[in-house]
Scaffold this motif. Structure first.
Motif, PDB file in Angstrom:
ATOM      1  N   GLN A   1       8.867   9.804  -4.142  1.00 55.97           N
ATOM      2  CA  GLN A   1       8.609  11.007  -3.347  1.00 55.97           C
ATOM      3  C   GLN A   1       7.109  11.245  -3.203  1.00 55.97           C
ATOM      4  OE1 GLN A   1      10.439  14.545  -4.922  1.00 55.97           O
ATOM      5  NE2 GLN A   1      10.097  15.719  -3.062  1.00 55.97           N
ATOM      6  N   ARG A   2       6.358  10.967  -4.254  1.00 54.23           N
ATOM      7  CA  ARG A   2       4.907  11.172  -4.206  1.00 54.23           C
ATOM      8  C   ARG A   2       4.242  10.190  -3.245  1.00 54.23           C
ATOM      9  NH1 ARG A   2       3.038  15.072  -6.873  1.00 54.23           N
ATOM     10  NH2 ARG A   2       3.929  15.852  -8.813  1.00 54.23           N
ATOM     11  N   VAL A   3       4.668   8.939  -3.286  1.00 58.65           N
ATOM     12  CA  VAL A   3       4.095   7.945  -2.373  1.00 58.65           C
ATOM     13  C   VAL A   3       4.554   8.215  -0.946  1.00 58.65           C
ATOM     14  CG1 VAL A   3       4.016   5.484  -1.793  1.00 58.65           C
ATOM     15  CG2 VAL A   3       3.830   6.212  -4.178  1.00 58.65           C
ATOM     16  N   GLY A   4       5.773   8.725  -0.801  1.00 58.74           N
ATOM     17  CA  GLY A   4       6.252   9.151   0.510  1.00 58.74           C
ATOM     18  C   GLY A   4       7.141   8.136   1.197  1.00 58.74           C
ATOM     19  N   SER A   5       8.093   8.647   1.963  1.00 59.77           N
ATOM     20  CA  SER A   5       9.055   7.783   2.653  1.00 59.77           C
ATOM     21  C   SER A   5       8.400   6.948   3.743  1.00 59.77           C
ATOM     22  CB  SER A   5      10.178   8.636   3.263  1.00 59.77           C
ATOM     23  OG  SER A   5       9.641   9.590   4.168  1.00 59.77           O
ATOM     24  N   HIS A   6       7.239   7.387   4.216  1.00 59.47           N
ATOM     25  CA  HIS A   6       6.522   6.622   5.240  1.00 59.47           C
ATOM     26  C   HIS A   6       5.742   5.465   4.615  1.00 59.47           C
ATOM     27  CE1 HIS A   6       4.027   5.654   8.700  1.00 59.47           C
ATOM     28  NE2 HIS A   6       2.949   5.850   7.959  1.00 59.47           N
ATOM     29  N   CYS A   7       5.149   5.705   3.461  1.00 59.73           N
ATOM     30  CA  CYS A   7       4.248   4.716   2.858  1.00 59.73           C
ATOM     31  C   CYS A   7       4.950   3.719   1.939  1.00 59.73           C
ATOM     32  CB  CYS A   7       3.141   5.423   2.080  1.00 59.73           C
ATOM     33  SG  CYS A   7       2.017   6.370   3.131  1.00 59.73           S
ATOM     34  N   GLU A   8       5.953   4.170   1.195  1.00 57.86           N
ATOM     35  CA  GLU A   8       6.586   3.279   0.216  1.00 57.86           C
ATOM     36  C   GLU A   8       7.126   1.990   0.842  1.00 57.86           C
ATOM     37  OE1 GLU A   8      10.019   3.135  -3.254  1.00 57.86           O
ATOM     38  OE2 GLU A   8      10.091   4.683  -1.710  1.00 57.86           O
ATOM     39  N   PRO A   9       7.876   2.052   1.963  1.00 58.00           N
ATOM     40  CA  PRO A   9       8.379   0.802   2.555  1.00 58.00           C
ATOM     41  C   PRO A   9       7.260  -0.144   2.989  1.00 58.00           C
ATOM     42  CG  PRO A   9       9.511   2.703   3.481  1.00 58.00           C
ATOM     43  CD  PRO A   9       8.354   3.233   2.698  1.00 58.00           C
ATOM     44  N   LYS A  10       6.154   0.415   3.473  1.00 53.85           N
ATOM     45  CA  LYS A  10       5.039  -0.426   3.914  1.00 53.85           C
ATOM     46  C   LYS A  10       4.393  -1.144   2.733  1.00 53.85           C
ATOM     47  CE  LYS A  10       3.878   2.022   8.140  1.00 53.85           C
ATOM     48  NZ  LYS A  10       2.820   2.634   8.962  1.00 53.85           N
ATOM     49  N   VAL A  11       4.267  -0.432   1.630  1.00 54.68           N
ATOM     50  CA  VAL A  11       3.678  -1.041   0.438  1.00 54.68           C
ATOM     51  C   VAL A  11       4.587  -2.147  -0.087  1.00 54.68           C
ATOM     52  CG1 VAL A  11       2.971  -0.647  -1.949  1.00 54.68           C
ATOM     53  CG2 VAL A  11       2.402   1.032  -0.195  1.00 54.68           C
ATOM     54  N   LEU A  12       5.889  -1.867  -0.161  1.00 53.35           N
ATOM     55  CA  LEU A  12       6.833  -2.873  -0.655  1.00 53.35           C
ATOM     56  C   LEU A  12       6.875  -4.086   0.268  1.00 53.35           C
ATOM     57  CD1 LEU A  12       9.811  -0.665  -1.902  1.00 53.35           C
ATOM     58  CD2 LEU A  12       7.965  -1.694  -3.234  1.00 53.35           C
ATOM     59  N   LYS A  13       6.778  -3.851   1.567  1.00 51.94           N
ATOM     60  CA  LYS A  13       6.779  -4.967   2.512  1.00 51.94           C
ATOM     61  C   LYS A  13       5.539  -5.829   2.319  1.00 51.94           C
ATOM     62  CE  LYS A  13       7.414  -6.127   7.383  1.00 51.94           C
ATOM     63  NZ  LYS A  13       7.537  -5.625   8.773  1.00 51.94           N
ATOM     64  N   SER A  14       4.417  -5.178   2.066  1.00 46.65           N
ATOM     65  CA  SER A  14       3.184  -5.938   1.855  1.00 46.65           C
ATOM     66  C   SER A  14       3.270  -6.774   0.588  1.00 46.65           C
ATOM     67  CB  SER A  14       1.979  -5.000   1.787  1.00 46.65           C
ATOM     68  OG  SER A  14       1.986  -4.250   0.599  1.00 46.65           O
ATOM     69  N   LEU A  15       4.054  -6.318  -0.383  1.00 49.02           N
ATOM     70  CA  LEU A  15       4.231  -7.068  -1.626  1.00 49.02           C
ATOM     71  C   LEU A  15       5.229  -8.214  -1.467  1.00 49.02           C
ATOM     72  CD1 LEU A  15       4.441  -4.173  -4.255  1.00 49.02           C
ATOM     73  CD2 LEU A  15       2.562  -5.782  -3.951  1.00 49.02           C
ATOM     74  N   ALA A  16       6.266  -7.981  -0.662  1.00 42.27           N
ATOM     75  CA  ALA A  16       7.384  -8.925  -0.634  1.00 42.27           C
ATOM     76  C   ALA A  16       7.366  -9.912   0.521  1.00 42.27           C
ATOM     77  CB  ALA A  16       8.697  -8.143  -0.589  1.00 42.27           C
ATOM     78  N   ILE A  17       6.893  -9.477   1.690  1.00 38.70           N
ATOM     79  CA  ILE A  17       7.123 -10.300   2.880  1.00 38.70           C
ATOM     80  C   ILE A  17       5.831 -10.725   3.563  1.00 38.70           C
ATOM     81  CG2 ILE A  17       8.290 -10.392   5.120  1.00 38.70           C
ATOM     82  CD1 ILE A  17      10.201  -8.233   4.035  1.00 38.70           C
ATOM     83  N   ASP A  18       5.154  -9.771   4.135  1.00 39.05           N
ATOM     84  CA  ASP A  18       4.038 -10.088   5.026  1.00 39.05           C
ATOM     85  C   ASP A  18       2.711  -9.949   4.292  1.00 39.05           C
ATOM     86  OD1 ASP A  18       3.261  -9.117   8.449  1.00 39.05           O
ATOM     87  OD2 ASP A  18       2.210 -10.413   7.044  1.00 39.05           O
ATOM     88  N   LYS A  19       2.081 -11.061   4.003  1.00 39.36           N
ATOM     89  CA  LYS A  19       0.822 -11.034   3.260  1.00 39.36           C
ATOM     90  C   LYS A  19      -0.321 -10.438   4.069  1.00 39.36           C
ATOM     91  CE  LYS A  19       1.871 -14.927   0.234  1.00 39.36           C
ATOM     92  NZ  LYS A  19       1.444 -16.250  -0.265  1.00 39.36           N
ATOM     93  N   ASN A  20      -0.140 -10.339   5.380  1.00 35.60           N
ATOM     94  CA  ASN A  20      -1.220  -9.852   6.234  1.00 35.60           C
ATOM     95  C   ASN A  20      -1.201  -8.334   6.423  1.00 35.60           C
ATOM     96  OD1 ASN A  20      -2.243 -12.463   6.768  1.00 35.60           O
ATOM     97  ND2 ASN A  20      -0.591 -12.796   8.239  1.00 35.60           N
ATOM     98  N   ILE A  21      -0.167  -7.683   5.934  1.00 37.01           N
ATOM     99  CA  ILE A  21      -0.094  -6.230   6.087  1.00 37.01           C
ATOM    100  C   ILE A  21      -1.167  -5.562   5.231  1.00 37.01           C
ATOM    101  CG2 ILE A  21       1.273  -4.188   5.488  1.00 37.01           C
ATOM    102  CD1 ILE A  21       3.709  -5.574   6.462  1.00 37.01           C
ATOM    103  N   THR A  22      -1.873  -4.642   5.835  1.00 38.05           N
ATOM    104  CA  THR A  22      -2.854  -3.864   5.082  1.00 38.05           C
ATOM    105  C   THR A  22      -2.340  -2.437   4.947  1.00 38.05           C
ATOM    106  OG1 THR A  22      -4.040  -3.349   7.124  1.00 38.05           O
ATOM    107  CG2 THR A  22      -4.809  -5.252   5.852  1.00 38.05           C
TER     108      THR A  22
END
Length: 201
Positions: free
Chosen positions: A39-60
């Motif tokens: 909840q603190r990281v937020g529903s908008h940011c958490e998926p982006k962070v997890l995606k950057s860790l798991a899938i797309d290395k180019n995501i900032t």
């Protein structure tokens, strides 16, 4: 982050900007659940962070999400990473060491991206605006319950935008402002400065 503690104490003692004790401002993070951390990281940011860790290395990670990560704190952020490794199907075959290392790299980059100026510079800013005017500016930004006087507007302008924004950045990192929208707070800070500047032209 530790180097900010001296400044946070300085803010608490010199400006009385926050209606909390020094102990409250510098208190360690309380233990929070994974759900609370998400909840603190937020529903908008958490998926982006997890995606950057798991899938797309180019995501900032955007600056607004970086502020969310830093405001949540390292403990919360790491808890989300470890939970994803255990329960998220995208991490089923992930190398745990690599994911944790990348998670730390993201946190460090966000820490650097959101870090205010050093405490010596900030102490100079505190001295320039003074106790009374510092409190007026802070109360206007947080509570919107007062008008910044002409005298304090003048001090704010004389102190300069760079000082003002860096003080705002430092305050965002205090537990007292943990839930504030950092980007909106910085925009509001800049708007207040320009309003004061306009009145003193």
């Amino acid at each position: 982050m530790a180097r900010l503690i001296n400044y946070l104490i300085l803010v608490a003692l010199s400006l009385a900007m926050i209606s909390a004790t020094v102990a409250e401002i510098t208190a360690p993070e309380k233990e929070e659940s994974v759900a609370e951390c998400a909840q603190r990281v937020g529903s908008h940011c958490e998926p982006k962070v997890l995606k950057s860790l798991a899938i797309d290395k180019n995501i900032t990670v955007s600056k607004s999400c970086c502020y969310k990560i830093i405001q949540a704190g390292y403990s919360c952020y790491t808890k989300l990473t470890l939970d994803a490794l255990q329960n998220n199907k995208n991490f089923k075959d992930a190398n745990v060491t690599e994911v944790v290392q990348k998670s730390d790299e993201i946190f460090e980059k966000c820490d650097n991206a959101t870090e205010p100026a050093n405490e010596l510079y900030l102490a100079k800013c505190v001295a320039e605006i003074g106790t009374k005017c510092g409190a007026e500016v802070f109360n206007k930004l947080i509570h919107n319950n007062n008008t910044v006087s002409e005298c304090c507007c003048g001090k704010l302008v004389d102190m300069g935008l760079h000082c003002h924004i860096n003080m705002a950045k430092a305050l965002i990192l205090t537990p007292a402002l943990r839930d504030v929208d950092a980007v909106a707070f910085l925009k509001k800070s800049k708007k207040l400065f320009h309003q004061c500047h306009h009145h003193h032209e």
